[in-house]
Write a protein that holds these residues in place. Structure first.
Motif, PDB file in Angstrom:
ATOM      1  N   GLY A 185       8.587   5.281 -16.307  1.00 24.51           N
ATOM      2  CA  GLY A 185       9.036   4.194 -17.167  1.00 24.51           C
ATOM      3  C   GLY A 185      10.092   4.595 -18.167  1.00 24.51           C
ATOM      4  N   LEU A 186      10.179   5.871 -18.489  1.00 21.42           N
ATOM      5  CA  LEU A 186      11.185   6.327 -19.445  1.00 21.42           C
ATOM      6  C   LEU A 186      12.561   6.405 -18.795  1.00 21.42           C
ATOM      7  N   ALA A 187      12.604   6.906 -17.559  1.00 25.86           N
ATOM      8  CA  ALA A 187      13.875   7.072 -16.859  1.00 25.86           C
ATOM      9  C   ALA A 187      14.290   5.823 -16.089  1.00 25.86           C
ATOM     10  N   GLY A 188      13.354   4.884 -15.873  1.00 27.30           N
ATOM     11  CA  GLY A 188      13.666   3.706 -15.081  1.00 27.30           C
ATOM     12  C   GLY A 188      13.751   4.009 -13.597  1.00 27.30           C
ATOM     13  N   VAL A 189      12.964   4.994 -13.157  1.00 27.19           N
ATOM     14  CA  VAL A 189      12.996   5.445 -11.765  1.00 27.19           C
ATOM     15  C   VAL A 189      11.669   5.144 -11.086  1.00 27.19           C
ATOM     16  N   VAL A 190      11.741   4.696  -9.840  1.00 29.52           N
ATOM     17  CA  VAL A 190      10.557   4.465  -9.018  1.00 29.52           C
ATOM     18  C   VAL A 190      10.691   5.327  -7.760  1.00 29.52           C
ATOM     19  N   ILE A 191       9.680   6.111  -7.475  1.00 28.83           N
ATOM     20  CA  ILE A 191       9.664   6.954  -6.279  1.00 28.83           C
ATOM     21  C   ILE A 191       8.655   6.370  -5.309  1.00 28.83           C
ATOM     22  N   VAL A 192       9.091   6.092  -4.094  1.00 31.04           N
ATOM     23  CA  VAL A 192       8.258   5.471  -3.074  1.00 31.04           C
ATOM     24  C   VAL A 192       7.854   6.518  -2.046  1.00 31.04           C
ATOM     25  N   ASP A 193       6.553   6.567  -1.720  1.00 31.36           N
ATOM     26  CA  ASP A 193       5.999   7.518  -0.753  1.00 31.36           C
ATOM     27  C   ASP A 193       6.376   8.958  -1.099  1.00 31.36           C
ATOM     28  N   PRO A 194       6.016   9.411  -2.299  1.00 29.74           N
ATOM     29  CA  PRO A 194       6.395  10.765  -2.721  1.00 29.74           C
ATOM     30  C   PRO A 194       5.670  11.836  -1.921  1.00 29.74           C
ATOM     31  N   SER A 195       6.270  13.007  -1.848  1.00 26.07           N
ATOM     32  CA  SER A 195       5.628  14.146  -1.180  1.00 26.07           C
ATOM     33  C   SER A 195       4.470  14.633  -2.043  1.00 26.07           C
ATOM     34  N   PRO A 196       3.504  15.364  -1.458  1.00 29.05           N
ATOM     35  CA  PRO A 196       2.388  15.893  -2.256  1.00 29.05           C
ATOM     36  C   PRO A 196       2.861  16.722  -3.441  1.00 29.05           C
ATOM     37  N   LEU A 197       3.951  17.476  -3.266  1.00 29.34           N
ATOM     38  CA  LEU A 197       4.459  18.320  -4.344  1.00 29.34           C
ATOM     39  C   LEU A 197       4.977  17.468  -5.505  1.00 29.34           C
ATOM     40  N   ILE A 198       5.754  16.406  -5.183  1.00 27.06           N
ATOM     41  CA  ILE A 198       6.285  15.497  -6.217  1.00 27.06           C
ATOM     42  C   ILE A 198       5.134  14.766  -6.903  1.00 27.06           C
ATOM     43  N   LEU A 199       4.156  14.336  -6.102  1.00 26.72           N
ATOM     44  CA  LEU A 199       3.005  13.618  -6.652  1.00 26.72           C
ATOM     45  C   LEU A 199       2.262  14.495  -7.658  1.00 26.72           C
ATOM     46  N   GLN A 200       2.062  15.755  -7.313  1.00 27.24           N
ATOM     47  CA  GLN A 200       1.352  16.673  -8.205  1.00 27.24           C
ATOM     48  C   GLN A 200       2.144  16.910  -9.485  1.00 27.24           C
ATOM     49  N   ARG A 201       3.465  17.054  -9.337  1.00 26.16           N
ATOM     50  CA  ARG A 201       4.308  17.298 -10.506  1.00 26.16           C
ATOM     51  C   ARG A 201       4.229  16.144 -11.495  1.00 26.16           C
ATOM     52  N   PHE A 202       4.244  14.891 -10.987  1.00 26.69           N
ATOM     53  CA  PHE A 202       4.174  13.731 -11.872  1.00 26.69           C
ATOM     54  C   PHE A 202       2.776  13.539 -12.450  1.00 26.69           C
ATOM     55  N   ARG A 203       1.746  13.945 -11.706  1.00 27.01           N
ATOM     56  CA  ARG A 203       0.391  13.893 -12.282  1.00 27.01           C
ATOM     57  C   ARG A 203       0.296  14.831 -13.487  1.00 27.01           C
ATOM     58  N   GLU A 204       0.928  15.973 -13.384  1.00 28.02           N
ATOM     59  CA  GLU A 204       0.913  16.918 -14.503  1.00 28.02           C
ATOM     60  C   GLU A 204       1.692  16.356 -15.688  1.00 28.02           C
ATOM     61  N   GLN A 205       2.846  15.730 -15.408  1.00 30.98           N
ATOM     62  CA  GLN A 205       3.620  15.099 -16.488  1.00 30.98           C
ATOM     63  C   GLN A 205       2.840  13.974 -17.154  1.00 30.98           C
ATOM     64  N   GLN A 206       2.121  13.214 -16.324  1.00 31.02           N
ATOM     65  CA  GLN A 206       1.311  12.116 -16.839  1.00 31.02           C
ATOM     66  C   GLN A 206       0.242  12.647 -17.793  1.00 31.02           C
ATOM     67  N   ASP A 245       0.797  -1.233   0.000  1.00 29.14           N
ATOM     68  CA  ASP A 245       0.000   0.000   0.000  1.00 29.14           C
ATOM     69  C   ASP A 245       0.826   1.277   0.000  1.00 29.14           C
ATOM     70  N   ASP A 246       2.151   1.185  -0.142  1.00 27.06           N
ATOM     71  CA  ASP A 246       2.944   2.403  -0.320  1.00 27.06           C
ATOM     72  C   ASP A 246       2.485   3.120  -1.588  1.00 27.06           C
ATOM     73  N   TRP A 247       2.470   4.456  -1.526  1.00 24.61           N
ATOM     74  CA  TRP A 247       2.236   5.207  -2.766  1.00 24.61           C
ATOM     75  C   TRP A 247       3.483   5.088  -3.632  1.00 24.61           C
ATOM     76  N   ILE A 248       3.274   4.845  -4.927  1.00 23.36           N
ATOM     77  CA  ILE A 248       4.380   4.615  -5.860  1.00 23.36           C
ATOM     78  C   ILE A 248       4.203   5.468  -7.110  1.00 23.36           C
ATOM     79  N   ILE A 249       5.319   6.010  -7.587  1.00 20.43           N
ATOM     80  CA  ILE A 249       5.351   6.639  -8.911  1.00 20.43           C
ATOM     81  C   ILE A 249       6.359   5.868  -9.757  1.00 20.43           C
ATOM     82  N   ILE A 250       5.945   5.450 -10.947  1.00 14.61           N
ATOM     83  CA  ILE A 250       6.863   4.825 -11.909  1.00 14.61           C
ATOM     84  C   ILE A 250       7.112   5.811 -13.043  1.00 14.61           C
TER      85      ILE A 250
END
Length: 585
Positions: A233-254, A226-231
């Motif tokens: 896939g282009l960079a090969g990076v996985v972010i575990v339990d991201p901060s709200p700011l990081i989460l929002q930034r990746f939602r915009e990229q998505q 149940d950890d929050w995860i960001i993948i």
């Protein structure tokens, strides 16, 4: 919990955001015990029943695939069914139970370990990773024997994003069959400890367009349920339990990526023409005849590389049951007809010391430098002429080009052409139709071939640069060896010199040159290859539209000038800076 990031091998681009769902750990760690002589046949029956159950599961998954599914999906299930039926899993473990009185799980794992050890000796990346398919089939049998299950929770369509987020599957490994079982669940992406760029699971991920990162080593032990995860896939990076700011930034990229893909979709019928009016040919790399569907859908001008190895896969240990001429002809013809008049370039069998057709063959001390590809085919003329006849017969149904891998010597070219002539004469005598003018080309993937190109130009109709092997042989780097993979560099001055030389000499001689390695499908290198004078690119269909967009925004004359400057320098920092400038132009 503090946020942290993990780095692995990117296999399918895109961004996925969701909650981690950990699958059960590998079932390979099983109990080892001896059964009494009176229980041996009962243990044999237990293993046979488990195999039958897995066979039924796979057949059900295969039968339930939607008609619009990518062709790879059904093919990979077929490979697992072939492995399941092979004596190495269907018979030898039963003999181990009878002879050694092992319990069923122990007997199966013993055999899987033995076969896996044989595959570890294989140098070729694609073939080596077929070991994973055998392990995945074995794992599936073990899960039946041990009563463990691979499941995902149902998708709650009525819930909001917080109560029912997309699931990021985290596992030691995932089989293609499991992925297909998950397709109707909230399955947004996956992360695995094992795997590589060419594993079947990675190919399925790309086919389904699922963001994925593999080869992460300890991800399944570091990430919690149940950890929050960001993948990414282009960079090969996985972010575990991201901060709200990081989460929002990746939602915009998505969201931006989704919009960009919709825009790319509009380019399918657009010709690939540079800003200064030069038309570029974009071809598709395929492994299966059914891959022609995605190739046509992406707007490919033809097939630049049909890897014929798939016909010989799933037959490990069955050397006497290699595909017949009729089987091969049917597959080649299917691809040719499916491309509706567009050319299909079929590469002859690329197997050998590093890709044994028989698991009992002795592996060479250094398989990458051993009897492989054309060296193998010339040493096995019956096998070779059978394939050549099948390819020639398919040429009667549409434009076919024949591509020969790993040539390095003039006598190899001459011997190959002699056998092709023999195959043609046989068909003439049997009054079987084929294209008398079928073009014959060479893969340029050994530095010696690139440096002695005139002997190829003199004898061949076209050239295709296999950048994957060319880079590895030039730099003496195995890019799947984690200890040296960081040294694998397509922008090494020596690699750039060989690439540019082959393209320039081919163009000067009026002989077509294409690139069919991974560089062709990577937009980071599109403008560089254009600047070298490359007019034909062949790649996985999924990359074709992105490369086309890069071509549409490129001025060939300007790129030629910039590329000449790059080729004059040997300093990595200067090359990197020039590449950034080239892409920003």
């Amino acid at each position: 919990m503090a946020s942290f990031s993990l780095h692995g091998i990117p296999v399918s681009r895109g961004i996925a955001i969701g909650r981690a769902h950990l699958l059960a750990p590998t079932a390979m760690d099983v109990k080892h015990y001896l059964v009494s002589e009176t229980q041996v046949e009962a243990e044999v029956q237990r293993l046979e029943n488990a195999v039958a159950t897995v066979r039924q599961e796979l057949q059900t998954i295969r039968g339930e695939l939607p008609k619009e599914s990518p062709a790879e999906l059904g093919a990979f299930i077929d490979v697992h069914l072939l492995i399941l039926a092979d004596a190495m899993l269907a018979e030898i473990p039963l003999e181990i139970i009878r002879q050694r009185q092992y319990n069923a799980e122990w007997a199966l794992v013993t055999q899987i370990d033995e076969v896996s050890a044989q595959f570890d000796e294989i140098e070729d990346l694609y073939l080596r990773e077929r070991k994973t398919d055998i392990q995945q089939v074995g794992e599936r049998i073990l899960k039946i024997l041990t009563g463990t299950a691979t499941t995902l929770p149902e998708l709650n369509l009525d819930g909001d994003e917080q109560s029912s987020p997309n699931i990021i599957v985290v596992a030691h490994d995932i089989s293609p069959a499991d992925m297909l079982q998950f397709r109707n669940r909230a399955f947004a992406g996956f992360i695995t400890d094992q795997g590589g760029q060419n594993s079947h699971t990675a190919i399925v991920a790309r086919s389904l367009d699922i963001p994925a990162v593999v080869g992460m080593d300890r991800a399944s032990s570091l990430i919690k349920q149940d950890d929050w995860i960001i993948i990414d896939g282009l960079a090969g990076v996985v972010i575990v339990d991201p901060s709200p700011l990081i989460l929002q930034r990746f939602r915009e990229q998505q969201a931006q990526q989704i919009r960009a893909r919709k825009k790319l979709g509009k380019l399918k019928k657009t010709r690939a023409v540079t800003l200064d009016g030069v038309e570029i040919t974009l071809l598709a790399n395929i492994e299966l005849p059914d891959d022609c569907g995605p190739a046509m859908e992406s707007g490919a001008n033809g097939v630049g590389l049909f890897r014929s190895e798939f016909l010989f896969m799933g037959r490990i240990g069955e050397k006497l049951h290699l595909p017949t001429e009729t089987e091969q002809f049917a597959s080649y013809k299917q691809a040719v007809v499916a491309m509706k008049g567009r050319p299909v370039t079929i590469r002859t069998l690329d197997v050998g010391a590093d890709k044994p057709l028989d698991a009992n063959e002795q592996t060479a001390l250094n398989p990458a430098l051993g009897r492989r590809a054309i060296r193998y085919c010339l040493a096995e003329p019956h096998l070779f002429i059978t394939q050549l006849r099948a390819i020639l017969r398919a040429s009667a149904f549409g434009p076919v080009k024949l591509l020969i891998p790993m040539l390095a010597h003039a006598f190899e070219i001459d011997q190959t052409l002699t056998i092709i002539t023999q195959a043609k004469q046989q068909l003439r005598e049997e009054k079987i139709k084929f294209d008398e003018a079928m073009q014959i080309g060479a893969m340029i993937e050994i530095p010696a071939a690139a440096l002695a190109l005139p002997m190829f130009i003199k004898r061949m109709d076209f050239l295709s640069i296999g950048t994957n092997d060319l880079i590895q042989y030039t730099l003496a780097i195995d890019r799947v060896d984690h200890e040296v993979s960081h040294l694998y560099n397509p922008l090494h001055p020596a690699v750039l010199f060989l690439l540019s030389s082959v393209i320039a000499m081919g163009r000067k001689a009026g002989i077509p040159v294409s690139v069919c390695g991974e560089m062709a499908g990577d937009v980071k290198y599109t403008r560089l290859l254009l600047g070298m004078g490359l007019l034909e690119f062949s790649m996985d269909p999924i990359h074709l539209l992105a490369v086309k967009q890069e071509i549409l925004n490129s001025d060939l004359e300007a790129l030629t000038t910039q590329t000449k400057k790059i080729l004059r320098t040997t300093e990595p920092s200067a090359i990197a800076a020039a590449m950034i400038q080239m892409r920003a132009a």
